[in-house]
Design a protein around this motif. Structure first.
Motif, PDB file in Angstrom:
ATOM      1  N   PRO A  43       0.571  -1.476  -0.085  1.00 13.87           N
ATOM      2  CA  PRO A  43      -0.023  -0.299  -0.047  1.00 13.87           C
ATOM      3  C   PRO A  43       0.863   1.249   0.666  1.00 13.87           C
ATOM      4  O   PRO A  43       0.797   2.398  -0.653  1.00 13.87           O
ATOM      5  N   PHE A  44       1.710   1.325   0.215  1.00 15.31           N
ATOM      6  CA  PHE A  44       3.170   2.808   1.001  1.00 15.31           C
ATOM      7  C   PHE A  44       3.274   2.604  -1.012  1.00 15.31           C
ATOM      8  O   PHE A  44       3.590   3.880  -1.069  1.00 15.31           O
ATOM      9  N   SER A  45       3.812   1.858  -1.088  1.00 14.55           N
ATOM     10  CA  SER A  45       4.855   1.930  -2.701  1.00 14.55           C
ATOM     11  C   SER A  45       3.560   2.142  -3.615  1.00 14.55           C
ATOM     12  O   SER A  45       3.906   3.502  -4.247  1.00 14.55           O
ATOM     13  N   ASP A  46       2.360   1.583  -2.950  1.00  9.29           N
ATOM     14  CA  ASP A  46       0.931   1.528  -4.503  1.00  9.29           C
ATOM     15  C   ASP A  46       0.701   3.354  -4.323  1.00  9.29           C
ATOM     16  O   ASP A  46       0.245   4.671  -5.442  1.00  9.29           O
ATOM     17  N   MET A  47       0.888   4.365  -2.836  1.00  8.94           N
ATOM     18  CA  MET A  47       0.329   5.451  -2.613  1.00  8.94           C
ATOM     19  C   MET A  47       1.705   6.975  -2.849  1.00  8.94           C
ATOM     20  O   MET A  47       1.639   7.384  -4.012  1.00  8.94           O
ATOM     21  N   LEU A  48       2.514   5.929  -3.103  1.00  8.90           N
ATOM     22  CA  LEU A  48       3.523   6.095  -3.512  1.00  8.90           C
ATOM     23  C   LEU A  48       4.061   6.925  -5.142  1.00  8.90           C
ATOM     24  O   LEU A  48       4.015   7.768  -5.822  1.00  8.90           O
ATOM     25  N   TYR A  49       3.609   5.226  -5.702  1.00 11.05           N
ATOM     26  CA  TYR A  49       3.576   5.395  -7.780  1.00 11.05           C
ATOM     27  C   TYR A  49       2.316   6.197  -7.684  1.00 11.05           C
ATOM     28  O   TYR A  49       2.376   6.908  -8.995  1.00 11.05           O
ATOM     29  N   GLY A  50       1.422   6.177  -7.144  1.00  4.18           N
ATOM     30  CA  GLY A  50      -0.094   6.603  -7.484  1.00  4.18           C
ATOM     31  C   GLY A  50       0.040   8.342  -7.332  1.00  4.18           C
ATOM     32  O   GLY A  50      -0.671   8.428  -9.106  1.00  4.18           O
ATOM     33  N   PHE A  51       0.672   8.970  -6.657  1.00 10.54           N
ATOM     34  CA  PHE A  51       1.024   9.917  -6.501  1.00 10.54           C
ATOM     35  C   PHE A  51       1.728  10.737  -7.447  1.00 10.54           C
ATOM     36  O   PHE A  51       1.148  11.527  -8.119  1.00 10.54           O
ATOM     37  N   THR A  52       3.165  10.051  -8.663  1.00 14.79           N
ATOM     38  CA  THR A  52       3.072  10.258  -9.317  1.00 14.79           C
ATOM     39  C   THR A  52       2.816  10.303 -10.816  1.00 14.79           C
ATOM     40  O   THR A  52       3.061  11.073 -11.364  1.00 14.79           O
ATOM     41  N   LYS A  53       2.094   9.698 -10.886  1.00 14.69           N
ATOM     42  CA  LYS A  53       0.850   9.060 -11.129  1.00 14.69           C
ATOM     43  C   LYS A  53      -0.480  10.477 -11.315  1.00 14.69           C
ATOM     44  O   LYS A  53      -0.419  11.241 -13.085  1.00 14.69           O
ATOM     45  N   ILE A  54      -0.489  10.541 -10.717  1.00  9.11           N
ATOM     46  CA  ILE A  54      -1.521  11.926 -10.657  1.00  9.11           C
ATOM     47  C   ILE A  54      -0.742  12.735 -11.530  1.00  9.11           C
ATOM     48  O   ILE A  54      -1.227  13.735 -11.180  1.00  9.11           O
ATOM     49  N   GLU A  55       0.470  12.978 -10.815  1.00  5.14           N
ATOM     50  CA  GLU A  55       1.115  14.236 -11.157  1.00  5.14           C
ATOM     51  C   GLU A  55       1.156  14.852 -12.903  1.00  5.14           C
ATOM     52  O   GLU A  55       1.136  15.128 -13.089  1.00  5.14           O
ATOM     53  N   LYS A  56       2.063  13.285 -12.850  1.00  2.00           N
ATOM     54  CA  LYS A  56       1.615  13.082 -14.674  1.00  2.00           C
ATOM     55  C   LYS A  56       0.861  13.492 -15.650  1.00  2.00           C
ATOM     56  O   LYS A  56      -0.021  14.652 -16.491  1.00  2.00           O
ATOM     57  N   TYR A  57      -0.595  13.025 -15.002  1.00  2.00           N
ATOM     58  CA  TYR A  57      -2.058  13.351 -15.221  1.00  2.00           C
ATOM     59  C   TYR A  57      -2.982  14.584 -14.978  1.00  2.00           C
ATOM     60  O   TYR A  57      -3.195  15.432 -16.310  1.00  2.00           O
ATOM     61  N   VAL A  58      -2.073  15.746 -14.592  1.00  2.00           N
ATOM     62  CA  VAL A  58      -2.536  16.639 -13.918  1.00  2.00           C
ATOM     63  C   VAL A  58      -1.580  17.411 -14.721  1.00  2.00           C
ATOM     64  O   VAL A  58      -1.893  18.717 -15.588  1.00  2.00           O
ATOM     65  N   SER A  59      -0.421  16.870 -15.063  1.00  2.00           N
ATOM     66  CA  SER A  59       0.620  17.754 -15.682  1.00  2.00           C
ATOM     67  C   SER A  59      -0.419  17.752 -17.173  1.00  2.00           C
ATOM     68  O   SER A  59       0.072  18.971 -17.844  1.00  2.00           O
ATOM     69  N   ARG A  60      -0.966  16.769 -17.817  1.00  2.00           N
ATOM     70  CA  ARG A  60      -1.445  16.707 -19.399  1.00  2.00           C
ATOM     71  C   ARG A  60      -2.790  17.779 -18.916  1.00  2.00           C
ATOM     72  O   ARG A  60      -3.388  17.491 -20.012  1.00  2.00           O
ATOM     73  N   GLY A  61      -3.769  17.834 -17.587  1.00  2.00           N
ATOM     74  CA  GLY A  61      -4.785  18.410 -17.746  1.00  2.00           C
ATOM     75  C   GLY A  61      -6.226  17.531 -17.841  1.00  2.00           C
ATOM     76  O   GLY A  61      -6.788  17.548 -17.701  1.00  2.00           O
ATOM     77  N   ASP A  62      -5.470  15.734 -17.750  1.00  2.00           N
ATOM     78  CA  ASP A  62      -6.542  15.097 -18.140  1.00  2.00           C
ATOM     79  C   ASP A  62      -6.812  14.653 -15.868  1.00  2.00           C
ATOM     80  O   ASP A  62      -5.992  13.929 -15.345  1.00  2.00           O
ATOM     81  N   TYR A  63      -7.687  15.537 -15.658  1.00  3.35           N
ATOM     82  CA  TYR A  63      -7.753  15.323 -14.484  1.00  3.35           C
ATOM     83  C   TYR A  63      -8.963  14.132 -14.171  1.00  3.35           C
ATOM     84  O   TYR A  63      -9.012  13.589 -13.215  1.00  3.35           O
ATOM     85  N   SER A  64     -10.066  13.620 -15.071  1.00  3.96           N
ATOM     86  CA  SER A  64     -10.399  13.060 -15.365  1.00  3.96           C
ATOM     87  C   SER A  64      -9.446  11.061 -14.509  1.00  3.96           C
ATOM     88  O   SER A  64      -9.930  10.821 -13.612  1.00  3.96           O
ATOM     89  N   SER A  65      -8.917  11.455 -15.059  1.00  5.75           N
ATOM     90  CA  SER A  65      -7.396  10.104 -14.657  1.00  5.75           C
ATOM     91  C   SER A  65      -7.373  10.060 -13.350  1.00  5.75           C
ATOM     92  O   SER A  65      -6.906   9.426 -12.692  1.00  5.75           O
ATOM     93  N   ALA A  66      -6.848  11.401 -13.244  1.00  2.00           N
ATOM     94  CA  ALA A  66      -6.327  12.393 -12.285  1.00  2.00           C
ATOM     95  C   ALA A  66      -6.979  11.368 -10.712  1.00  2.00           C
ATOM     96  O   ALA A  66      -6.679  10.891  -9.427  1.00  2.00           O
ATOM     97  N   THR A  67      -8.609  11.603 -10.877  1.00  2.00           N
ATOM     98  CA  THR A  67      -9.404  11.815 -10.293  1.00  2.00           C
ATOM     99  C   THR A  67      -9.976  10.235  -9.595  1.00  2.00           C
ATOM    100  O   THR A  67      -9.835  10.061  -9.017  1.00  2.00           O
ATOM    101  N   THR A  68      -9.616   9.265 -10.844  1.00  2.00           N
ATOM    102  CA  THR A  68      -9.609   7.668 -10.956  1.00  2.00           C
ATOM    103  C   THR A  68      -8.846   7.501  -9.815  1.00  2.00           C
ATOM    104  O   THR A  68      -9.013   6.873  -9.494  1.00  2.00           O
ATOM    105  N   ILE A  69      -7.891   7.664 -10.315  1.00  2.00           N
ATOM    106  CA  ILE A  69      -6.238   7.129  -9.901  1.00  2.00           C
ATOM    107  C   ILE A  69      -6.717   7.689  -7.967  1.00  2.00           C
ATOM    108  O   ILE A  69      -6.440   6.893  -7.068  1.00  2.00           O
ATOM    109  N   SER A  70      -6.708   9.165  -7.523  1.00  2.00           N
ATOM    110  CA  SER A  70      -6.937   9.398  -6.865  1.00  2.00           C
ATOM    111  C   SER A  70      -8.269   8.417  -5.627  1.00  2.00           C
ATOM    112  O   SER A  70      -7.584   8.306  -4.679  1.00  2.00           O
ATOM    113  N   ASN A  71      -9.179   8.559  -6.612  1.00  2.00           N
ATOM    114  CA  ASN A  71     -10.107   7.335  -5.409  1.00  2.00           C
ATOM    115  C   ASN A  71      -9.713   6.472  -5.135  1.00  2.00           C
ATOM    116  O   ASN A  71      -9.929   5.721  -3.759  1.00  2.00           O
ATOM    117  N   ASN A  72      -9.164   5.427  -5.552  1.00  2.00           N
ATOM    118  CA  ASN A  72      -8.265   4.293  -5.930  1.00  2.00           C
ATOM    119  C   ASN A  72      -7.396   4.271  -4.546  1.00  2.00           C
ATOM    120  O   ASN A  72      -7.440   3.679  -4.254  1.00  2.00           O
TER     121      ASN A  72
END
Length: 141
Positions: A43-72
């Motif tokens: 879970p700790f690894s998933d969280m840290l990796y997920g934060f990186t994914k959220i950053e990438k989605y947000v930088s692309r303006g893909d807030y839908s995918s960022a929201t999905t990752i955040s919810n998971n």
């Protein structure tokens, strides 16, 4: 002819049994990891990796995918990390961590890039701070 075939087959079975299937000679000793660490490392690894994914989605303006990752990640945080944190550090301490994660979800919904970046860093630091308390090593992050 049949004897030769029979001898070759028996020999092959013996060689395979000794070389590839033997448990006693090829056994790898397990590395015993504490129950808390082994159940929380993922879970700790998933969280840290997920934060990186959220950053990438947000930088692309893909807030839908960022929201999905955040919810998971929200579900994983509340199911796997928060209960043992409450048991270890108390409800007030755990709620303080939870509040910062909730703020991240809200910032993603508002599409506030600056606040998202700030809160990802805060949450990442929080995880790195509590991991050793929980017996989790985050050497690769």
């Amino acid at each position: 002819m049949r004897n030769k075939i029979w001898i070759v087959l028996v020999g092959a079975v013996i060689v395979i049994g000794i070389a590839g299937c033997g448990d006693s000679q090829n056994k790898v000793q397990p590395q015993y990891v504490g129950t808390a660490q082994s159940s929380l490392t993922r879970p700790f690894s998933d969280m840290l990796y997920g934060f990186t994914k959220i950053e990438k989605y947000v930088s692309r303006g893909d807030y839908s995918s960022a929201t999905t990752i955040s919810n998971n990640l929200y579900d994983e945080f509340h199911d796997a990390i928060l209960p043992p944190l409450q048991a270890k550090k108390g409800k007030t301490y755990a709620e303080k961590m939870d509040k910062k994660y909730d703020e991240l979800g809200d910032a993603i919904k508002r599409k506030d890039k600056a606040k998202i970046t700030e809160l990802i860093n805060v949450n990442r630091d929080n995880l790195r701070h509590i991991a050793p308390m929980m017996g989790v090593s985050l050497l690769s992050f």
